[in-house]
Design an enzyme around this catalytic site. Structure first.
Site, PDB file in Angstrom:
ATOM      1  CE  LYS A 195      -3.644   2.215   2.897  1.00  0.00           C
ATOM      2  NZ  LYS A 195      -4.401   2.276   3.712  1.00  0.00           N
ATOM      3  CD  GLU A 201       9.739  -5.542   7.393  1.00  0.00           C
ATOM      4  OE1 GLU A 201       9.407  -4.558   6.705  1.00  0.00           O
ATOM      5  OE2 GLU A 201       9.459  -5.846   8.487  1.00  0.00           O
ATOM      6  N   GLY A 253      -4.694  -2.021   5.372  1.00  0.00           N
ATOM      7  CA  GLY A 253      -3.822  -3.170   4.617  1.00  0.00           C
ATOM      8  C   GLY A 253      -4.590  -4.417   5.006  1.00  0.00           C
ATOM      9  NE  ARG A 254      -6.000  -3.846  11.155  1.00  0.00           N
ATOM     10  CZ  ARG A 254      -5.440  -2.882  11.178  1.00  0.00           C
ATOM     11  NH1 ARG A 254      -4.167  -2.662  10.521  1.00  0.00           N
ATOM     12  NH2 ARG A 254      -5.920  -1.904  11.922  1.00  0.00           N
ATOM     13  CD  GLU A 339      -1.366  -4.363  11.751  1.00  0.00           C
ATOM     14  OE1 GLU A 339      -0.061  -4.682  11.618  1.00  0.00           O
ATOM     15  OE2 GLU A 339      -1.860  -4.312  10.612  1.00  0.00           O
ATOM     16  CG  HIS A 370      -2.343 -35.789  17.350  1.00  0.00           C
ATOM     17  ND1 HIS A 370      -2.327 -36.888  18.008  1.00  0.00           N
ATOM     18  CD2 HIS A 370      -3.517 -35.528  16.631  1.00  0.00           C
ATOM     19  CE1 HIS A 370      -3.682 -37.607  17.436  1.00  0.00           C
ATOM     20  NE2 HIS A 370      -4.175 -36.845  16.607  1.00  0.00           N
ATOM     21  CE  LYS A 499       6.076  -0.613   9.738  1.00  0.00           C
ATOM     22  NZ  LYS A 499       5.058  -0.057   9.056  1.00  0.00           N
TER      23      LYS A 499
HETATM   24  O1  F6P Z   1       3.603  -2.686  10.037  1.00  0.00           O
HETATM   25  C1  F6P Z   1       2.221  -3.087   9.570  1.00  0.00           C
HETATM   26  C2  F6P Z   1       1.773  -2.652   8.266  1.00  0.00           C
HETATM   27  O2  F6P Z   1       1.486  -1.271   8.218  1.00  0.00           O
HETATM   28  C3  F6P Z   1       0.216  -3.395   8.032  1.00  0.00           C
HETATM   29  O3  F6P Z   1      -0.697  -2.673   8.535  1.00  0.00           O
HETATM   30  C4  F6P Z   1       0.256  -3.501   6.539  1.00  0.00           C
HETATM   31  O4  F6P Z   1      -0.446  -4.707   6.270  1.00  0.00           O
HETATM   32  C5  F6P Z   1       1.783  -3.820   6.287  1.00  0.00           C
HETATM   33  O5  F6P Z   1       2.419  -3.142   7.404  1.00  0.00           O
HETATM   34  C6  F6P Z   1       2.300  -3.709   4.999  1.00  0.00           C
HETATM   35  O6  F6P Z   1       2.082  -2.195   4.530  1.00  0.00           O
HETATM   36  P1  F6P Z   1       2.352  -2.026   3.180  1.00  0.00           P
HETATM   37  O7  F6P Z   1       1.241  -2.678   2.267  1.00  0.00           O
HETATM   38  O8  F6P Z   1       2.139  -0.495   2.999  1.00  0.00           O
HETATM   39  O9  F6P Z   1       3.786  -2.364   2.442  1.00  0.00           O
END
Ligand code: F6P
Length: 533
Positions: A195, A201, A253-254, A339, A370, A499
């Protein structure tokens, strides 16, 4: 209101079994159906007056008006000043949805149509890699830009008839290395799902993937797609606008797998099936909007959760799908719930006086049986369990497997409620020839306290429609819980600090200068620098 629920919950910690004895119609009365799914919450300690109190609480909190405000595009995400409109992504009939007076549906439908054309082109080989038709798709994203696509793609694997889909999320280089190891860069499509297009990452993995591709093809950017709200950053990365699928900032995002972030799902199962998934979610939206609170599945699911968490004080809940293909659903719900509702202040910024959302965890049955069910049955902490199972599987030649799967699911909820008394345990030990003190000792280990709550969600088969319904059910459940606790379920400030500090520590790892760092961090940096070769 919450105090009243708490008092009733403490008073009602009696035997769930007696609730069935008191009311022979309890199972039916404490269940709700919606569009082919049945949610049974009768194996919980909630008495009729407890449910009434929960519903009064929901009414007093204005759940219905808050829900209507969400669907109407009001800026209910108050800390970010945004509307919350993931529901518009599945508003397939295109009825107008206004944000600040502007109908957002034409744009949503336009992007959906573009996604469908692109997905169809990839699937039929009209869009090609530099070595021919696309054989593999790699979705690079994290959090909401990863968990939904990964979970849904796995859940719907019986419907896959497109290229293979892979998912990379972790900044740990092992993730992308293992993923790319078996792939051919000439026939791989890389989807960068972010987003913000700024998540460290994702951007690190995207660059690694681009370098990998650049080693084999002339124009690596031509095999990249971006799913993002950040057009400028996407352009800087070098992805051409025709392969950029955008969405608005009011898609959290979620909550984003219904739109462009779901492109990998669409490529895997095809645009028609993707639409079926959207239709399932839309059916749940419509139920959530129209059904009275007392017959409203997401509302009741939320109320059961609040009863256990707020009323009884149980700190966690287990999500236990008896469906191997829902293996990533607990992780998906973890982000969705934790979250969203893992907050310390209310909407007004005042400290919460009640616990925020519960810890959510789980694994598919029967594997969990199990592993951790021992604690669920006999541990001293009560873990409310949320079972889910399909009446039939996808493998007609393995019907016996499915009967066993369902039998196990039903047996667990029965065992949790019923337990085993000391008398029964003694009888069992006596049958095995134990006597006296040893019989008592052995029997004590075989007692199950029982009276442990669970709910069960049953449906016919895990189709795209059902998956859409189930995910939307839980989305709305989290929303209702958030409203009733006064939480803003749509921001996530709690992920920021880590972060920021990671950015600070990166150069420290290079220089070794730990000035200003605490003793533990300095020691860890020292050890890592000394041992990294
Ligand atoms: O670190 C949390 C977050 O902001 C989530 O809410 C989101 O889904 C994820 O990182 C990824 O964010 P982006 O889609 O901006 O890379």
């Amino acid at each position: 209101m919450i105090e009243c629920v708490r008092k009733l919950a403490q008073a009602a910690k009696g035997d769930i079994k007696t609730l069935f004895e008191d009311d022979p119609a309890r199972a039916e009365g404490f269940s709700v159906s919606c569009d082919g799914m049945l949610f049974d919450y009768s194996k919980t300690p909630i008495p009729p007056e407890g449910r009434r109190a929960l519903l009064d609480w929901a009414e007093a909190c204005g759940v219905a008006s808050r829900r209507d405000a969400m669907f109407a595009g009001q800026a209910i995400n108050e800390t970010e000043g945004r509307a919350v409109l993931h529901t518009a992504l599945r508003n397939l009939d295109g009825a107008p949805v206004l944000v600040e007076g502007r109908d957002v549906m034409p744009e949503i439908m336009g992007v959906l149509a573009r996604m469908e054309r692109f997905a169809a082109d990839v699937r039929r080989g009209a869009f090609q890699g530099q070595g021919g038709a696309i054989t593999d798709v790699v979705n690079i994203g994290i959090g909401g830009s990863h968990l939904g696509p990964e979970m849904a793609t796995r859940a719907l694997s019986p419907y896959h008839d497109g290229p293979r889909c892979h998912f990379v999320s972790n900044v740990d280089g092992a993730d992308i290395a293992d993923c790319l190891a078996g792939l051919d860069p000439e026939t791989t499509l890389v989807i960068v799902a972010s987003k913000s297009f700024a998540t460290i990452e994702t951007m690190t993995n995207a660059e690694t993937a681009r370098n990998w591709m650049a080693g084999a093809v002339k124009a690596p950017g031509a095999q990249f797609v971006a799913l993002s709200t950040a057009d400028d950053k996407v352009a800087d990365f070098g992805i051409a606008p025709e392969r950029v699928f955008g969405f608005a900032d009011w898609v959290g995002g979620r909550y984003s797998m219904w739109g462009p972030i779901g492109l990998s799902i669409m490529i895997a199962i095809g645009p028609e099936r993707f639409r079926e998934m959207l239709k399932g979610a839309q059916a749940m939206d419509s139920h959530f909007r129209k059904a009275p609170l007392a017959e409203n599945m997401p509302v009741l699911l939320a109320l059961v959760g609040l009863w256990h968490h707020q009323g009884c004080g149980y700190p966690t809940r287990a999500v236990l799908p008896y469906d191997q293909r829902l293996g990533r659903l607990p992780a998906y719900f973890q982000q969705l719930e934790m979250e969203s509702n893992g907050k310390r202040v209310n909407m007004a910024g005042e400290p919460l006086t009640v616990p925020s959302g519960p810890v959510v965890w789980g694994e598919p049955g029967t594997n969990g049986q199990h592993a951790f069910y021992q604690l669920i049955h006999q541990g001293t902490q009560v873990v409310p369990c949320e079972f889910m199972v399909a009446a039939r599987g996808h493998e007609p030649d393995q019907a016996h497997h499915h009967v066993l799967l369902v039998a196990n699911c039903l047996a667990q909820s029965e065992a949790l409620m019923r337990g085993r008394s000391i008398e029964d345990a003694r009888a069992l030990m006596a049958e095995q020839g134990f006597t006296g003190k040893e019989l008592e000792r052995q029997a004590a280990h075989r007692v199950f306290p029982g009276n442990r709550p669970s709910t069960t969600l049953v449906y016919d088969k895990l189709t795209p429609h059902r998956l859409g319904q189930i995910v939307a059910l839980y989305e709305h459940r989290v929303f209702v819980e958030g409203v009733m606790l006064g939480i803003n379920s749509f921001d996530q400030w709690g992920v920021e600090l880590g972060k920021v500090l990671a950015k600070e520590i990166e150069p420290v790892l290079e220089s070794g200068d730990t000035t200003g760092k605490d003793g533990s961090t300095a020691q860890l940096v020292g050890f890592i620098r000394a041992n990294r070769g």
